[in-house]
Structure formats: structure tokens, C-alpha cells
Design a protein around this motif. Structure first.
Motif, PDB file in Angstrom:
ATOM      1  N   UNK A 130     -15.162   4.063 -45.332  1.00 43.85           N
ATOM      2  CA  UNK A 130     -15.570   5.421 -44.972  1.00 43.85           C
ATOM      3  C   UNK A 130     -16.848   5.812 -45.711  1.00 43.85           C
ATOM      4  N   UNK A 131     -16.948   5.430 -46.963  1.00 41.13           N
ATOM      5  CA  UNK A 131     -18.153   5.729 -47.742  1.00 41.13           C
ATOM      6  C   UNK A 131     -19.392   5.138 -47.067  1.00 41.13           C
ATOM      7  N   UNK A 132     -19.286   3.889 -46.648  1.00 40.31           N
ATOM      8  CA  UNK A 132     -20.426   3.227 -45.989  1.00 40.31           C
ATOM      9  C   UNK A 132     -20.774   3.910 -44.671  1.00 40.31           C
ATOM     10  N   UNK A 173      -8.754  11.232 -47.850  1.00 40.17           N
ATOM     11  CA  UNK A 173     -10.001  11.159 -47.087  1.00 40.17           C
ATOM     12  C   UNK A 173     -10.143  12.327 -46.113  1.00 40.17           C
ATOM     13  N   UNK A 174      -9.040  12.715 -45.498  1.00 36.77           N
ATOM     14  CA  UNK A 174      -9.101  13.762 -44.478  1.00 36.77           C
ATOM     15  C   UNK A 174      -9.331  15.152 -45.079  1.00 36.77           C
ATOM     16  N   UNK A 175      -9.259  15.272 -46.412  1.00 38.21           N
ATOM     17  CA  UNK A 175      -9.635  16.543 -47.052  1.00 38.21           C
ATOM     18  C   UNK A 175     -11.056  16.958 -46.687  1.00 38.21           C
ATOM     19  N   UNK A 176     -11.889  15.982 -46.359  1.00 35.98           N
ATOM     20  CA  UNK A 176     -13.288  16.278 -46.056  1.00 35.98           C
ATOM     21  C   UNK A 176     -13.449  16.920 -44.684  1.00 35.98           C
ATOM     22  N   UNK A 187     -16.273   6.551 -39.297  1.00 41.15           N
ATOM     23  CA  UNK A 187     -15.401   6.854 -40.443  1.00 41.15           C
ATOM     24  C   UNK A 187     -14.012   7.263 -39.964  1.00 41.15           C
ATOM     25  N   UNK A 188     -13.982   8.163 -38.981  1.00 41.14           N
ATOM     26  CA  UNK A 188     -12.686   8.644 -38.487  1.00 41.14           C
ATOM     27  C   UNK A 188     -11.924   7.554 -37.742  1.00 41.14           C
ATOM     28  N   UNK A 189     -12.629   6.729 -36.995  1.00 44.25           N
ATOM     29  CA  UNK A 189     -11.954   5.642 -36.286  1.00 44.25           C
ATOM     30  C   UNK A 189     -11.346   4.645 -37.276  1.00 44.25           C
ATOM     31  N   UNK A 190     -12.033   4.354 -38.362  1.00 44.70           N
ATOM     32  CA  UNK A 190     -11.484   3.416 -39.356  1.00 44.70           C
ATOM     33  C   UNK A 190     -10.206   3.992 -39.978  1.00 44.70           C
ATOM     34  N   UNK A 191     -10.189   5.317 -40.183  1.00 38.84           N
ATOM     35  CA  UNK A 191      -8.968   5.958 -40.694  1.00 38.84           C
ATOM     36  C   UNK A 191      -7.850   5.845 -39.660  1.00 38.84           C
ATOM     37  N   UNK A 192      -8.198   6.046 -38.390  1.00 38.94           N
ATOM     38  CA  UNK A 192      -7.155   6.011 -37.350  1.00 38.94           C
ATOM     39  C   UNK A 192      -6.631   4.600 -37.088  1.00 38.94           C
ATOM     40  N   UNK A 193      -7.412   3.593 -37.375  1.00 40.16           N
ATOM     41  CA  UNK A 193      -6.894   2.221 -37.291  1.00 40.16           C
ATOM     42  C   UNK A 193      -5.700   2.075 -38.241  1.00 40.16           C
ATOM     43  N   UNK A 194      -5.830   2.638 -39.434  1.00 39.09           N
ATOM     44  CA  UNK A 194      -4.743   2.573 -40.415  1.00 39.09           C
ATOM     45  C   UNK A 194      -3.581   3.464 -39.994  1.00 39.09           C
TER      46      UNK A 194
END
Length: 520
Positions: free
Chosen positions: A403-405, A463-466, A415-422
Motif C-alpha cells: 500500500x505504501x508503494x 490501513x483503512x483508517x486512512x 492500494x485498495x485492491x491489494x487490501x481487498x485481495x486479502x
């Protein structure tokens, strides 16, 4: 980490022009900056996040006259609308600048004086086409014919022929230095398509730029020549250094935050930020910003948004109808950032229900309800982790770097898609591991599975705090994560949930949205 040791991050929105009410475009730009600012703070940075209003120029003077009030009274009223929007959208800006402030007048006049002393500005006369709506000058070759044969700017704005005395900035002198600068700093303009546009424009040749007007009076007076006021864009762009304490280059904020890490702008004002602004700064021997990102525009259900069509999207209406966090999530999730995007209510509802309610909300609710029921409402004790556990937990722990990258290149959708993969993997893991069945056959294994799921939800919520700060905060509350352990300093094992920690009764965070006509 002591404040003096923290890396610095300075992110800015454009300052918004006060002749109109805030709309989805304003909300979108500032939201992107807010997410970056929140992320960097959680990641240990000392952040300065600036937004504000651009209050000078002919357009404002005309709008005030149309209302029968003084320009200052007009700008006081309309600037407040943008402050109200920042509060309504949950933005975390550290400063709000108005170009009518005394600190800004001083900064503009100091920059002008520096440019005069360096022989970068000279007095001449301007003859040419000017668009009041764009506050921009256009060459004959840039104009197009309107439906009735009238001349229009490339943006479609009406233009008028202007002849008046004017000071000029020696922009032509900076053509090659700008091209060299773009080559030496390939990440200065993003995305790449916009970078190519700017380089093409500059290669096409730069003319000296008219930087003063005499035909109206609402602006910053030119030092030593009160018959002239500064061109509104020279005034407006200076806001970014005003907010850092310029002209006092020894000021703590100037030393800490300038040059800016990122100017976020809409694609329509890229030329001002990527051509004029670095040229002004180079000419004044001041550092240039590190990056300018130009995002795309929204359409509404396939139609261009315009007041004449009556389809302007109010961010307030979206928040009132769908919720603040849901609106924030949709705007950054729906469209690859940098591209144009289409807003549709159905797309909004689909994202809310399939991703927020079903994928993430239901995951957290299922897991925490099982813990509440089967683990005495406390964090279970994990046993040895299996290959299946690590197949979920390792990608969850790797999310921060991913997400940082993505955010460092303003790829919010990635960034959001990488979170949703998890998140999707976690839902599959629940179904595969079936902790409800383990409750009858292997209670210790059930505890491990639930702990792995809770840890995955913790990482996602951090991460979703952002993006969805209120909802993510509620999820962390339900995981009993202390308020002072929600930064990325507590990522991974450093902040792992401790067995035996008492948990509150779980409650849903993302309710499904049902249209009222369907009986909600």
C-alpha cells in the motif's frame, strides 16, 4: 520517534476558486490528499496538509458585483463553504489558506520584488485573448470557433480581446531549463500521459507571460505600481510557500516543509502548476516542488457535469444519502486515480454492499461474533500456525509495503485492491477452515483460526483508517486495539492481539444499503 527525527511530508490541494459552491471535484481532490496525509502520519511522518481558497481576480469581482456586495464580503461567505466542506468530509488539513490574508499579500509582493530584482519581470503592453472564466491568456492558435462564430478558449470558455499595459514574466527564457528539469526529474509530473502533454506544450515554444492587470482592482497590488494588480495565477500559486512562512526562508515551517512533496491538482490546471510555477520558482532561485499529480474529471451517469444540465453532484448529498465513509471509499475505489470516471448511484450502491458490507463488514462481524460466543468474549490463544494460516497472515502483514508503494505513486485504486485481495482471501479462509465445525472437534484449532482472522482484520483496519477513518476506528475498538497502538509502528507482530484481552460485544460497521423504494 522524536518530532525532529521524523521525515517530512507536505501535501497540498489546489486552492479553490470562490465563485462557486463546492462540488464533487473539490471533494475528490482534497480527499486524495487527506488519505495521503493520514497514511503518512500513521507511517511516522511529520505531515503538513494544506488546502484553501483562491479569492482574487476578475471572475470574483464580477460575481460580487452581480450579488451587489463588496468582493471581501463575497469571499468571506464563499470561502466558509469550503471550510464547511472540509469538516463535513472529515479532512485532516493542518492549515486553510485564503489569498485575501495579509500573510499572503506579503508573500506575493516579496516574490514579485525578487523577480523584479532578478530582471525576470518587465513592463510592456498586452494585446491578446483572455478568458475570464479560466483566468488564462490564450494564443490565436489555441482558440476554436464557437457555434455562432465567436472565439472560444480550448476549454470552451468565452474569450475577450484585451489591450492594456502589463508587466511580463520572462517565461520564454525558461523553456529549455524547464525541459531539462523535466528530463532530470521524470517523476515531477504524473501520470505519464499528463507529463507528455506538458513536455509537448513547452517544446512548442513559450511566450513571455502577462502577469499584471489594470482593468480591474480586486487582487494583490504590484509593489511600487498601484495601477497594476498581480495576475491571479501568480498570486494563487504563491499560496504554497505563503503557508510555509515565506518570505522568511528561515521560518521553521519553510525549513521543514518546502519544497512540497506533492501538489495535487485537476488536469485542467496542470499547465499552471507544471510550467508557470516551477518557472517562477527557478527565476526566484527557490526550490521547486517534488511532484505534481493531475487527476481526471467525473461525469454523472455518463454525462458531462455542468450547472446548465443541472447534474452537479453535491458531496453533501452523497454523504447524507450513503454515509461519509461510504462516500470516501467509493470516490477512491471506483476509478483508477488519474483517469476520468463516471459517477452512478448504482455503482455506489454496488461498492457499498458487495465490498464494504459483504466482504469487509460481514467478515469482521462473523469472526467477532464467533469469538464472543465461543471464546468468552476475549482474544483466543493461538496455537502453532499451519501453512493455511500463514497463507493468509503473511500477505496481510505484507500489505503495508504494498500500500505504501501504491500511495507513493498516488495509485489509490491499486492500494485498495491489494487490501481487498486479502479481505477476499480471509473470507475464503473462514469457509475453508469452518471454525463453527472446529468448535465441536478441535477447540484449540478453532481458537487459532479465529486469532488469525482477527489479526488479518486488524491489519486491514489499520490501513483503512486512512480512507474510512470512523468505520476503521470502530473495527479497531471491537478488536480492543488501544488508541495509542493504531499507527504502523504497531504493524505485524509488534502489535499482535494478546490472548485473553477482553472484547466488547460486536456490532455491525457497514450496514447494507437498501433503496427506500424497496422498503428500507
Amino acid at each position: 520517534m522524536a518530532a525532529a527525527e521524523k521525515p517530512r511530508y507536505y501535501v497540498t490541494t489546489p486552492i479553490y476558486y470562490v465563485n462557486d459552491a463546492p462540488h464533487i471535484g473539490h471533494a475528490y481532490t482534497t480527499l486524495a490528499c487527506d488519505v495521503l496525509a493520514r497514511f503518512k502520519r500513521l507511517d511516522g511522518y511529520d505531515v503538513k496538509f494544506l488546502t484553501g481558497t483562491d479569492e482574487h481576480g476578475q471572475k470574483v469581482e464580477k460575481s460580487a458585483m452581480a450579488r451587489g456586495i463588496a468582493p471581501q464580503e463575497f469571499t468571506d461567505q464563499v470561502s466558509q463553504n469550503f471550510r464547511d466542506l472540509a469538516a463535513a468530509m472529515g479532512y485532516s488539513n493542518d492549515d486553510f489558506i485564503r489569498t485575501t490574508e495579509e500573510r499572503h499579500r506579503k508573500a506575493c509582493q516579496a516574490l514579485w520584488q525578487t523577480l523584479i530584482e532578478r530582471d525576470e519581470i518587465y513592463l510592456g503592453a498586452y494585446k491578446g485573448w483572455y478568458a475570464v472564466r479560466d483566468e488564462a491568456f490564450y494564443g490565436e492558435g489555441e482558440l476554436k470557433d464557437g457555434p455562432n462564430g465567436e472565439k472560444l478558449a480550448p476549454t470552451g470558455a468565452p474569450v475577450e480581446w484585451v489591450e492594456e499595459p502589463s508587466y511580463f514574466f520572462r517565461l520564454s527564457k525558461w523553456q529549455q531549463p524547464l525541459l531539462d528539469f523535466y528530463e532530470q526529474n521524470p517523476d515531477f509530473i504524473a501520470p505519464d500521459s499528463r507529463r507528455n502533454e506538458v513536455i509537448s506544450f513547452v517544446k512548442g515554444g513559450l511566450n513571455d507571460l502577462s502577469v499584471s492587470r489594470t482593468t480591474f482592482s480586486w487582487g494583490v497590488p504590484v509593489p511600487g505600481d498601484d495601477a497594476h494588480i498581480m495576475y491571479v495565477w501568480l498570486d494563487a500559486l504563491t499560496n504554497y510557500i505563503t503557508a510555509c512562512g515565506y518570505p522568511d526562508q528561515s521560518a521553521a515551517d519553510y525549513q521543514a516543509y518546502w519544497p512540497a512533496s506533492l501538489h495535487m491538482v485537476g488536469k485542467d490546471i496542470l499547465r499552471f502548476h507544471a510550467v508557470y510555477w516551477p518557472a517562477f520558482l527557478m527565476a526566484a532561485n527557490l526550490p521547486t516542488p517534488q511532484r505534481v499529480f493531475a487527476h481526471g474529471w467525473w461525469t454523472n451517469e455518463g454525462q458531462k457535469i455542468s450547472k446548465s444540465l443541472g447534474n452537479v453532484i453535491s458531496p453533501y448529498e452523497l454523504v447524507n444519502r450513503y454515509g461519509l465513509d461510504q462516500t470516501r471509499y467509493f470516490l477512491l475505489r471506483e476509478v483508477p486515480f488519474g483517469n476520468d470516471g463516471d459517477f452512478s448511484h448504482q455503482a455506489m450502491i454496488n461498492r457499498m454492499n458487495s465490498e464494504l458490507a459483504n466482504d469487509l463488514g460481514n467478515l469482521a462481524q462473523r469472526v467477532l461474533s464467533m469469538v464472543n460466543k465461543n471464546c468468552d468474549a476475549a482474544v483466543p490463544t493461538p496455537g502453532p500456525l499451519t501453512e493455511h494460516d500463514l497463507a493468509l497472515l503473511t500477505p496481510a502483514r505484507d500489505l503495508l509495503a504494498t500500500v505504501r508503494a501504491a500511495l507513493d505513486r498516488q495509485a489509490f485504486h491499486d492500494a485498495l485492491e491489494s487490501i481487498w485481495v486479502v479481505v477476499r482471501a480471509a473470507n475464503a479462509y473462514v469457509d475453508h477452515q469452518a471454525p463453527w465445525a472446529l468448535r465441536k472437534t478441535d477447540i484449540d484449532r478453532m481458537g487459532t483460526v479465529l486469532w488469525v482472522l482477527m489479526e488479518t482484520v486488524r491489519h486491514v483496519a489499520l490501513l483503512m483508517q486512512t480512507v474510512v477513518p470512523t468505520s476503521a476506528g470502530l473495527m479497531l475498538d471491537q478488536l480492543a486495539v488501544p488508541a495509542d497502538q493504531r499507527s504502523f509502528e504497531f504493524w505485524g507482530e509488534a502489535g499482535a492481539l494478546k490472548a485473553g484481552t477482553a472484547l466488547p460485544k460486536p456490532q455491525g460497521v457497514f450496514p447494507r444499503y437498501v433503496e427506500e423504494s424497496q422498503g428500507a
